[in-house]
Design a protein around this motif. Structure first.
Motif, PDB file in Angstrom:
ATOM      1  N   THR A 125       0.825  -1.205   0.000  1.00  0.00           N
ATOM      2  CA  THR A 125       0.000   0.000   0.000  1.00  0.00           C
ATOM      3  C   THR A 125       0.861   1.257   0.000  1.00  0.00           C
ATOM      4  OG1 THR A 125      -1.795  -1.129   1.168  1.00  0.00           O
ATOM      5  CG2 THR A 125      -1.803   1.270   1.215  1.00  0.00           C
ATOM      6  N   GLY A 126       1.846   1.325   0.899  1.00  0.00           N
ATOM      7  CA  GLY A 126       2.709   2.492   0.968  1.00  0.00           C
ATOM      8  C   GLY A 126       3.483   2.736  -0.309  1.00  0.00           C
ATOM      9  N   VAL A 127       4.009   1.661  -0.895  1.00  0.00           N
ATOM     10  CA  VAL A 127       4.770   1.783  -2.142  1.00  0.00           C
ATOM     11  C   VAL A 127       3.886   2.293  -3.276  1.00  0.00           C
ATOM     12  CG1 VAL A 127       5.865   0.404  -3.967  1.00  0.00           C
ATOM     13  CG2 VAL A 127       6.571   0.115  -1.585  1.00  0.00           C
ATOM     14  N   GLU A 128       2.667   1.750  -3.380  1.00  0.00           N
ATOM     15  CA  GLU A 128       1.778   2.156  -4.469  1.00  0.00           C
ATOM     16  C   GLU A 128       1.291   3.586  -4.295  1.00  0.00           C
ATOM     17  OE1 GLU A 128      -1.231  -0.880  -4.766  1.00  0.00           O
ATOM     18  OE2 GLU A 128      -0.035  -1.991  -6.229  1.00  0.00           O
ATOM     19  N   VAL A 129       1.030   4.008  -3.052  1.00  0.00           N
ATOM     20  CA  VAL A 129       0.634   5.401  -2.813  1.00  0.00           C
ATOM     21  C   VAL A 129       1.758   6.337  -3.236  1.00  0.00           C
ATOM     22  CG1 VAL A 129       0.116   7.116  -1.036  1.00  0.00           C
ATOM     23  CG2 VAL A 129      -1.030   4.899  -0.989  1.00  0.00           C
ATOM     24  N   ALA A 130       2.983   6.027  -2.863  1.00  0.00           N
ATOM     25  CA  ALA A 130       4.124   6.863  -3.248  1.00  0.00           C
ATOM     26  C   ALA A 130       4.278   6.907  -4.767  1.00  0.00           C
ATOM     27  CB  ALA A 130       5.399   6.328  -2.594  1.00  0.00           C
ATOM     28  N   ALA A 131       4.138   5.761  -5.415  1.00  0.00           N
ATOM     29  CA  ALA A 131       4.293   5.700  -6.871  1.00  0.00           C
ATOM     30  C   ALA A 131       3.211   6.507  -7.585  1.00  0.00           C
ATOM     31  CB  ALA A 131       4.265   4.241  -7.334  1.00  0.00           C
ATOM     32  N   GLU A 132       1.966   6.395  -7.109  1.00  0.00           N
ATOM     33  CA  GLU A 132       0.872   7.122  -7.746  1.00  0.00           C
ATOM     34  C   GLU A 132       1.007   8.624  -7.545  1.00  0.00           C
ATOM     35  OE1 GLU A 132      -1.379   6.129  -9.736  1.00  0.00           O
ATOM     36  OE2 GLU A 132      -1.718   3.993  -9.436  1.00  0.00           O
ATOM     37  N   ILE A 133       1.429   9.051  -6.347  1.00  0.00           N
ATOM     38  CA  ILE A 133       1.627  10.482  -6.111  1.00  0.00           C
ATOM     39  C   ILE A 133       2.717  11.021  -7.040  1.00  0.00           C
ATOM     40  CG2 ILE A 133       2.446  12.196  -4.455  1.00  0.00           C
ATOM     41  CD1 ILE A 133       1.096  10.630  -2.242  1.00  0.00           C
ATOM     42  N   HIS A 134       3.806  10.249  -7.186  1.00  0.00           N
ATOM     43  CA  HIS A 134       4.890  10.683  -8.080  1.00  0.00           C
ATOM     44  C   HIS A 134       4.397  10.816  -9.515  1.00  0.00           C
ATOM     45  CE1 HIS A 134       8.340  10.106 -10.797  1.00  0.00           C
ATOM     46  NE2 HIS A 134       9.003  10.814  -9.894  1.00  0.00           N
ATOM     47  N   ASP A 135       3.663   9.824  -9.999  1.00  0.00           N
ATOM     48  CA  ASP A 135       3.140   9.899 -11.367  1.00  0.00           C
ATOM     49  C   ASP A 135       2.232  11.109 -11.538  1.00  0.00           C
ATOM     50  OD1 ASP A 135       4.490   7.600 -11.921  1.00  0.00           O
ATOM     51  OD2 ASP A 135       2.734   6.322 -12.193  1.00  0.00           O
ATOM     52  N   PHE A 136       1.384  11.343 -10.561  1.00  0.00           N
ATOM     53  CA  PHE A 136       0.448  12.461 -10.622  1.00  0.00           C
ATOM     54  C   PHE A 136       1.187  13.799 -10.687  1.00  0.00           C
ATOM     55  CE2 PHE A 136      -2.734  15.152  -8.079  1.00  0.00           C
ATOM     56  CZ  PHE A 136      -3.455  15.490  -9.217  1.00  0.00           C
ATOM     57  N   VAL A 137       2.187  13.947  -9.841  1.00  0.00           N
ATOM     58  CA  VAL A 137       2.926  15.210  -9.774  1.00  0.00           C
ATOM     59  C   VAL A 137       3.718  15.461 -11.051  1.00  0.00           C
ATOM     60  CG1 VAL A 137       4.798  16.442  -8.597  1.00  0.00           C
ATOM     61  CG2 VAL A 137       3.044  15.242  -7.255  1.00  0.00           C
ATOM     62  N   PHE A 138       4.477  14.461 -11.497  1.00  0.00           N
ATOM     63  CA  PHE A 138       5.422  14.696 -12.594  1.00  0.00           C
ATOM     64  C   PHE A 138       4.845  14.380 -13.974  1.00  0.00           C
ATOM     65  CE2 PHE A 138       8.031  14.389  -8.826  1.00  0.00           C
ATOM     66  CZ  PHE A 138       8.912  15.444  -9.005  1.00  0.00           C
ATOM     67  N   ASN A 139       3.628  13.837 -14.028  1.00  0.00           N
ATOM     68  CA  ASN A 139       2.972  13.632 -15.321  1.00  0.00           C
ATOM     69  C   ASN A 139       1.858  14.637 -15.568  1.00  0.00           C
ATOM     70  OD1 ASN A 139       4.614  11.445 -15.746  1.00  0.00           O
ATOM     71  ND2 ASN A 139       3.067   9.909 -15.248  1.00  0.00           N
TER      72      ASN A 139
END
Length: 612
Positions: free
Chosen positions: A256-270
């Motif tokens: 859960t923690g890894v996926e939340v971090a990954a999704e936030i990163h994609d959202f911010v930088f995409n």
């Protein structure tokens, strides 16, 4: 149990009935009084009078676990068919109803009771938090699942009486209407109420962190991210405050923690970079993990790949570090080797683990056999220990009690020592583990390991007794030096094997299989009218979990997969497989089509950045 029965008898002899009782749905009364002289007595005291247990979240609804001796109504409901009451609408309950045959109503009256009138596909919850998925795409109304098979009541279970075989449930307080409580009798009770968030006693978590178990949690995080960027983008925002607002901290390095971090990163930088280009330099995403690598329940290679992927993306991993406390805007952490320091944050997500549901805690107090710290203990057929077969449990609310081989070490040694020389050799041990695995299933993998090993049997003990063997490997890993065991050495070996015994993980995969299994038990079994319990079919095997693999999204359209007999898979190919699996694992065709459309929409038009 006698005291409980006496208390119930006292309650039954108390106030007279004060409302009409439907013939088939249990007794039900509104809390709204009709006349002062005949005011209905509430089943529960007000929140400030409830003791000794505090109200905690059960599927996001406050629950109180102490029942007043005064009851709204004590009517006895006559059942024409055995009534099966299912508590909860999570993975186990939803898959249970989906697996039931269409003609189940001819045999049983099945009722679902849950404060949440939809099923939530939790693996895609991180995607909802950033707009990759829309919330309606991953929820399915439970009435669609129970249609033609049973009934559904939107209510939260507040107490269970195993003596009288009835429970008390109330319309959820947060629904905006007057609370209405009712009793419902059962013949078979199936508990699938799940678990609650675990703060591990860390000060400030409940006040300043965001949990991540529900649609509401995902929506809260989505709004918070938008708020942080809009606030940071205001003119004259001090640099220190801007950096704090754009710091996103995730506590917990599991899936859960890894996926939340990954999704936030994609959202911010995409998606956000085009709108806030001047803010990107201040964005920091950090994952705090107690272990020395993330995704610690996966193959080590997967953790290492995720580490490298996050390093390339700029996501910081704060490893070998525990959270000491949380205050407004700051999380205090302590590395294993170092001094305590604080990390500022605009948003902090708590994704570290689960704790016992208060309803399970209340139930445990009525059964001395219940000693597990997190969930209800069940036997291998999922029957709750101490309930005499009338209560069953699955999903996060349950834990299967697994017998330990060490308790029968003397008997097993005598069985293995076929030549009666007081020693057990390699072939004797292998034969014993194979035979004993029929009763102690955790011995099976060690028996197979010995069979595959074509070496002498010895230095096993030196490693096992010294505690040097890898916990992820069999104690049979080292086979050298000696090829026979004394009884004491045999006991030490069993103790080492038992120490590796683990409960089933609290995952959707386990809950799904348990729900389908219990539907099969209900379909093939029979209700004993004399004993008033469900009897599994004599050919029904105990529940056995079949692990099909683990997967997680790590950002940049990449994913990791840990597949049995295949091994770790990671990269863009795994990302495509991950999307395919998460799409077709949806509980209905409607959800599958909605998820597909969301994947396409996100690729073509990006994520919606509005704070709605």
């Amino acid at each position: 149990m006698q005291a409980l029965a006496a208390k119930n008898a006292q309650a039954a002899a108390g106030p007279s009935r004060q409302c009409a009782v439907p013939a088939r749905t249990g007794s039900r009364c509104s809390r709204r009084p009709a006349q002062p002289a005949r005011q209905a007595q509430p089943i529960f005291a007000s929140a400030d009078k409830v003791s000794p247990l505090k109200a905690q979240a059960v599927d996001d609804i406050a629950v109180y676990t102490e029942v007043s001796t005064q009851s709204v109504a004590d009517a006895q409901v006559k059942l024409e068919k055995p009534r099966v009451v299912v508590l909860g609408s999570g993975w186990a309950s939803a898959c249970f109803f989906k697996a039931l045959p269409k003609d189940i109503k001819e045999k049983y009256e099945v009722v679902m009771v849950s404060p949440r009138n939809y099923f939530l596909y939790t693996p895609l919850l991180p995607a909802v938090a950033v707009g990759t998925m829309e919330e309606r795409s991953i929820v399915e109304p439970v009435r669609n699942l129970v249609l033609g098979k049973g009934d559904y009541y939107e209510a939260v279970c507040k107490a269970i009486d195993p003596v009288r075989k009835e429970l008390v449930a109330c319309f959820p307080k947060d629904a905006g209407l007057d609370e209405a409580c009712f009793k419902i009798a059962y013949d078979i009770l199936i508990i699938g109420v799940g678990s609650v968030n675990n703060t591990f006693g860390v000060k400030g978590v409940a006040e300043y962190c965001q949990f991540f178990k529900s649609i509401e949690d995902a929506n809260t995080l989505r709004k918070r991210i938008s708020e942080c960027f809009e606030r940071a983008a205001l003119p004259y925002t001090p640099e220190e405050e801007r950096k704090k607002l754009l710091s996103f901290v995730i506590c917990g390095g599991g899936p859960t923690g890894v996926e939340v971090a990954a999704e936030i990163h994609d959202f911010v930088f995409n998606d956000l970079k085009a709108h806030y280009p001047e803010l990107l330099k201040d964005v920091r995403i950090r994952v705090i993990e107690l272990m020395d690598y993330v995704l610690s329940t996966y193959d080590r290679k997967i953790g290492e790949f995720t580490h490298k992927q996050f390093e390339r993306a700029g996501i910081e991993l704060v490893l070998n570090t525990r959270v000491a406390s949380v205050r407004d805007g700051y999380v205090s952490v302590v590395p294993k080797s170092g001094e305590e320091f604080e990390i500022p944050f605009g948003s902090c997500v708590w994704a570290t683990g689960i704790a016992m549901n208060p309803l399970i805690k209340e139930l445990q107090q009525q059964f001395p056999e219940q000693t597990h710290f997190r969930s209800a203990l069940t036997d291998e057929f999922l029957r709750v220990k101490g309930s005499d077969g009338s209560i069953w449990a699955f999903g996060d609310a349950s834990t299967i009690e697994q017998p330990r081989a060490l308790q029968r070490a003397d008997e097993l040694f005598e069985q293995a020592d076929t030549n009666k020389d007081g020693l057990v050799g390699l072939k004797e041990l292998q034969a014993l583990l194979t035979e004993a695995s029929k009763e102690f299933s955790h011995l099976e993998e060690h028996a197979r390991f010995l069979e595959a090993k074509n070496k002498r049997f010895g230095g096993l003990l030196q490693r096992a007794l010294a505690g040097n063997s890898n916990g992820a490997e069999s104690p049979m890993q080292t086979v050298e030096e000696t090829d026979e065991l004394t009884k004491e050495q045999f006991k030490a070996l069993l103790e080492k094997i038992d120490s590796g015994l683990r409960a089933l993980p609290a995952t959707a995969q386990v809950a799904k299989q348990q729900g389908e299994y219990l539907a099969e038990v209900l379909k093939r079994g029979s209700f004993d009218q004399q004993a008033k319990v469900l009897q599994p079919n004599e050919k029904q095997a105990p529940f056995k979990y079949n692990h099909k693999g683990s997967l997680a999204y790590v950002g940049g359209d990449q994913a990791v997969m840990d597949i049995p007999k295949v091994g770790p898979i990671f990269g863009t190919g795994a990302g495509i497989m991950w999307k395919g699996y998460e799409t077709f694992a949806q509980i209905s065709l409607r959800n599958q089509l909605l998820v597909i459309s969301d994947w396409v929409r996100t690729k073509l038009f990006g994520r919606d950045i509005s704070r709605v």
